[in-house]
Design an enzyme around this catalytic site. Structure first.
Site, PDB file in Angstrom:
ATOM      1  N   ASN A   1       0.860  -1.182   0.000  1.00  0.00           N
ATOM      2  CA  ASN A   1       0.000   0.000   0.000  1.00  0.00           C
ATOM      3  C   ASN A   1       0.897   1.233   0.000  1.00  0.00           C
ATOM      4  O   ASN A   1       1.461   1.592   1.033  1.00  0.00           O
ATOM      5  CB  ASN A   1      -0.906  -0.027   1.243  1.00  0.00           C
ATOM      6  CG  ASN A   1      -1.759   1.225   1.350  1.00  0.00           C
ATOM      7  OD1 ASN A   1      -1.826   2.022   0.405  1.00  0.00           O
ATOM      8  ND2 ASN A   1      -2.402   1.408   2.492  1.00  0.00           N
ATOM      9  N   TRP A   2       1.002   1.846  -1.156  1.00  0.00           N
ATOM     10  CA  TRP A   2       1.905   3.007  -1.276  1.00  0.00           C
ATOM     11  C   TRP A   2       1.296   4.274  -0.664  1.00  0.00           C
ATOM     12  O   TRP A   2       1.962   5.292  -0.582  1.00  0.00           O
ATOM     13  CB  TRP A   2       2.259   3.252  -2.745  1.00  0.00           C
ATOM     14  CG  TRP A   2       3.187   2.226  -3.323  1.00  0.00           C
ATOM     15  CD1 TRP A   2       3.711   1.142  -2.676  1.00  0.00           C
ATOM     16  CD2 TRP A   2       3.729   2.191  -4.648  1.00  0.00           C
ATOM     17  NE1 TRP A   2       4.530   0.432  -3.522  1.00  0.00           N
ATOM     18  CE2 TRP A   2       4.546   1.054  -4.737  1.00  0.00           C
ATOM     19  CE3 TRP A   2       3.578   3.006  -5.775  1.00  0.00           C
ATOM     20  CZ2 TRP A   2       5.225   0.713  -5.908  1.00  0.00           C
ATOM     21  CZ3 TRP A   2       4.245   2.671  -6.938  1.00  0.00           C
ATOM     22  CH2 TRP A   2       5.067   1.535  -7.005  1.00  0.00           C
ATOM     23  N   LYS A   3       0.028   4.207  -0.320  1.00  0.00           N
ATOM     24  CA  LYS A   3      -0.661   5.390   0.217  1.00  0.00           C
ATOM     25  C   LYS A   3      -0.452   6.575  -0.740  1.00  0.00           C
ATOM     26  O   LYS A   3      -0.385   6.362  -1.951  1.00  0.00           O
ATOM     27  CB  LYS A   3      -0.180   5.680   1.649  1.00  0.00           C
ATOM     28  CG  LYS A   3      -0.251   4.422   2.532  1.00  0.00           C
ATOM     29  CD  LYS A   3       0.011   4.671   3.975  1.00  0.00           C
ATOM     30  CE  LYS A   3      -0.127   3.350   4.741  1.00  0.00           C
ATOM     31  NZ  LYS A   3       0.009   3.521   6.186  1.00  0.00           N
TER      32      LYS A   3
ATOM     33  N   HIS B   1      -9.439   1.502   5.071  1.00  0.00           N
ATOM     34  CA  HIS B   1      -8.148   1.739   5.709  1.00  0.00           C
ATOM     35  C   HIS B   1      -8.347   2.759   6.839  1.00  0.00           C
ATOM     36  O   HIS B   1      -9.124   3.708   6.692  1.00  0.00           O
ATOM     37  CB  HIS B   1      -7.114   2.246   4.697  1.00  0.00           C
ATOM     38  CG  HIS B   1      -5.730   2.205   5.261  1.00  0.00           C
ATOM     39  ND1 HIS B   1      -5.270   3.146   6.147  1.00  0.00           N
ATOM     40  CD2 HIS B   1      -4.726   1.306   5.112  1.00  0.00           C
ATOM     41  CE1 HIS B   1      -4.024   2.834   6.511  1.00  0.00           C
ATOM     42  NE2 HIS B   1      -3.678   1.713   5.902  1.00  0.00           N
TER      43      HIS B   1
ATOM     44  N   GLU C   1      -6.679   5.151   7.815  1.00  0.00           N
ATOM     45  CA  GLU C   1      -6.413   6.550   7.452  1.00  0.00           C
ATOM     46  C   GLU C   1      -7.651   7.177   6.804  1.00  0.00           C
ATOM     47  O   GLU C   1      -7.934   8.354   7.001  1.00  0.00           O
ATOM     48  CB  GLU C   1      -5.182   6.623   6.539  1.00  0.00           C
ATOM     49  CG  GLU C   1      -3.902   6.403   7.339  1.00  0.00           C
ATOM     50  CD  GLU C   1      -2.779   5.735   6.581  1.00  0.00           C
ATOM     51  OE1 GLU C   1      -2.828   5.686   5.339  1.00  0.00           O
ATOM     52  OE2 GLU C   1      -1.850   5.248   7.255  1.00  0.00           O
TER      53      GLU C   1
ATOM     54  N   GLU D   1      -5.020  -4.298  11.006  1.00  0.00           N
ATOM     55  CA  GLU D   1      -4.019  -3.237  11.098  1.00  0.00           C
ATOM     56  C   GLU D   1      -4.259  -2.417  12.362  1.00  0.00           C
ATOM     57  O   GLU D   1      -5.044  -1.448  12.336  1.00  0.00           O
ATOM     58  CB  GLU D   1      -4.113  -2.309   9.886  1.00  0.00           C
ATOM     59  CG  GLU D   1      -3.824  -2.984   8.560  1.00  0.00           C
ATOM     60  CD  GLU D   1      -3.293  -1.991   7.526  1.00  0.00           C
ATOM     61  OE1 GLU D   1      -2.320  -2.332   6.855  1.00  0.00           O
ATOM     62  OE2 GLU D   1      -3.835  -0.876   7.413  1.00  0.00           O
TER      63      GLU D   1
ATOM     64  N   GLY E   1       2.850   2.908  10.694  1.00  0.00           N
ATOM     65  CA  GLY E   1       3.782   4.008  10.473  1.00  0.00           C
ATOM     66  C   GLY E   1       4.542   4.429  11.721  1.00  0.00           C
ATOM     67  O   GLY E   1       5.185   5.469  11.741  1.00  0.00           O
TER      68      GLY E   1
ATOM     69  N   SER F   1       3.782  -1.527  10.305  1.00  0.00           N
ATOM     70  CA  SER F   1       5.241  -1.554  10.451  1.00  0.00           C
ATOM     71  C   SER F   1       5.869  -2.906  10.099  1.00  0.00           C
ATOM     72  O   SER F   1       6.836  -3.338  10.729  1.00  0.00           O
ATOM     73  CB  SER F   1       5.662  -1.127  11.860  1.00  0.00           C
ATOM     74  OG  SER F   1       5.248   0.208  12.111  1.00  0.00           O
TER      75      SER F   1
ATOM     76  N   GLY G   1       3.043  -0.846   4.292  1.00  0.00           N
ATOM     77  CA  GLY G   1       3.064   0.565   3.928  1.00  0.00           C
ATOM     78  C   GLY G   1       4.478   1.009   3.598  1.00  0.00           C
ATOM     79  O   GLY G   1       5.006   0.729   2.521  1.00  0.00           O
ATOM     80  N   GLY G   2       5.108   1.682   4.544  1.00  0.00           N
ATOM     81  CA  GLY G   2       6.421   2.293   4.317  1.00  0.00           C
ATOM     82  C   GLY G   2       7.452   1.390   3.662  1.00  0.00           C
ATOM     83  O   GLY G   2       8.157   1.811   2.737  1.00  0.00           O
TER      84      GLY G   2
HETATM   85  P1  13P Z   1       3.219   0.884   7.598  1.00  0.00           P
HETATM   86  O1  13P Z   1       3.738  -0.423   7.065  1.00  0.00           O
HETATM   87  O2  13P Z   1       3.922   2.065   7.057  1.00  0.00           O
HETATM   88  O3  13P Z   1       3.144   0.856   9.101  1.00  0.00           O
HETATM   89  O4  13P Z   1       1.707   1.009   7.082  1.00  0.00           O
HETATM   90  C1  13P Z   1       0.839  -0.035   7.283  1.00  0.00           C
HETATM   91  C2  13P Z   1      -0.402   0.219   6.531  1.00  0.00           C
HETATM   92  O5  13P Z   1      -1.174   1.088   6.898  1.00  0.00           O
HETATM   93  C3  13P Z   1      -0.655  -0.560   5.320  1.00  0.00           C
HETATM   94  O6  13P Z   1      -1.930  -0.359   4.841  1.00  0.00           O
END
Ligand code: 13P
Length: 260
Positions: free
Chosen positions: A23-25, A106, A108, A178, A184, A223, A244-245
């Site tokens: 997930n590149w957000k 998600h 967010e 999650e 993050g 993470s 994510g990251g």
């Molecule tokens: P991180 O891996 O950056 O913690 O993000 C997780 C996430 O929200 C994937 O959708």
């Protein structure tokens, strides 16, 4: 006993395939897409579904540069199938351009766009109607965990989807656990914490339908990185990751995929 052996015994019909998703957000650029594609050369079927979720506008660029073993999806989807809904993208459009997955709910978006459990369930339904696989994200805040409410929160989020779409629809997509406090932050849930929540989710589903419980993929997000991925994937109840990251660089995402 090894995970794979146990699964064969556990269910002769369903073998849960790992699902590893990036997930590149709201990160990336055309330059980053090119760099990623050069470094992420998935030339074989590793026995896992590997899915990239770039920002929607880069879907076509990513598609042109990745192999047939890399699937694509969108980070969100509209509820309506078409019409006067400025800025929205319909599930059928994702399908039309070669996407096969969407993320719904998600945390967010639940926070930034105030998405409710009901809206998330409607998005899940619109994805299913377009023959896409939706990943529904569920998870609790740190305060909710500390208050002992983690499972109640997760179960309420999931129930909304089950009520609208029926429990067996879960198999067409996946559930991503999650925990918000792990997103993050560098604070990963321990494999045991994640494994326990995944087991509770599977138990909830099993209370409604055993076959669905055995088949549905429950992946972990928060993470995940090349160092902790192997330990997380070693948990029987963890069927993959939503990253994510660590999915923004080809090398670290490839290392996570390799950890299966
Ligand atoms: P991180 O891996 O950056 O913690 O993000 C997780 C996430 O929200 C994937 O959708």
């Amino acid at each position: 006993m090894a995970r794979r052996e146990r699964r064969v015994e556990f269910d002769e019909v369903w073998m849960r395939r790992y699902l590893i998703a990036a997930n590149w957000k709201m990160h990336g650029s055309l330059e980053m897409v090119h760099k990623f594609a050069e470094g992420f050369d998935q030339g074989v079927d590793l026995g896992a579904d590997v899915v990239l979720f770039p920002p929607a506008v880069y879907l076509g660029a990513v598609q042109g540069l990745t192999s047939k073993y890399v699937q694509l999806g969108m980070q969100d989807v509209g509820v309506a199938s078409e019409g006067a809904h400025t800025g929205e993208i319909a599930a059928s459009m994702v399908k039309d351009v070669g996407g096969s997955w969407v993320i719904v709910g998600h945390s967010e978006r639940r926070t930034d766009q105030s998405e409710s459990d009901v809206l998330v369930a409607q998005k899940f339904a619109s994805a299913i109607a377009a023959d896409l696989s939706p990943i529904v994200c569920v998870g609790e805040t740190l305060a909710q965990r500390e208050a002992g409410d983690a499972f109640a929160v997760v179960s309420k989020q999931l129930q909304a989807v089950i009520e609208l779409c029926g429990v067996s629809a879960l198999v067409k997509g996946a559930i991503a656990y999650e925990p918000l406090w792990a997103i993050g932050t560098g604070l990963t849930a321990t494999p045991e914490q994640a494994g326990q929540m995944h087991a509770s989710i599977r138990e909830l589903v099993a209370g409604l339908d055993q076959d669905t419980a055995q088949a549905v993929r429950i992946i972990y997000g928060g993470s995940v990185n090349p160092e902790n991925a192997g330990l997380l994937f070693a948990q029987d109840e963890i069927d993959g990751a939503l990253v994510g990251g660590a999915s923004l660089q080809a090398a670290s995402f490839a290392a996570i995929v390799a950890a299966i």
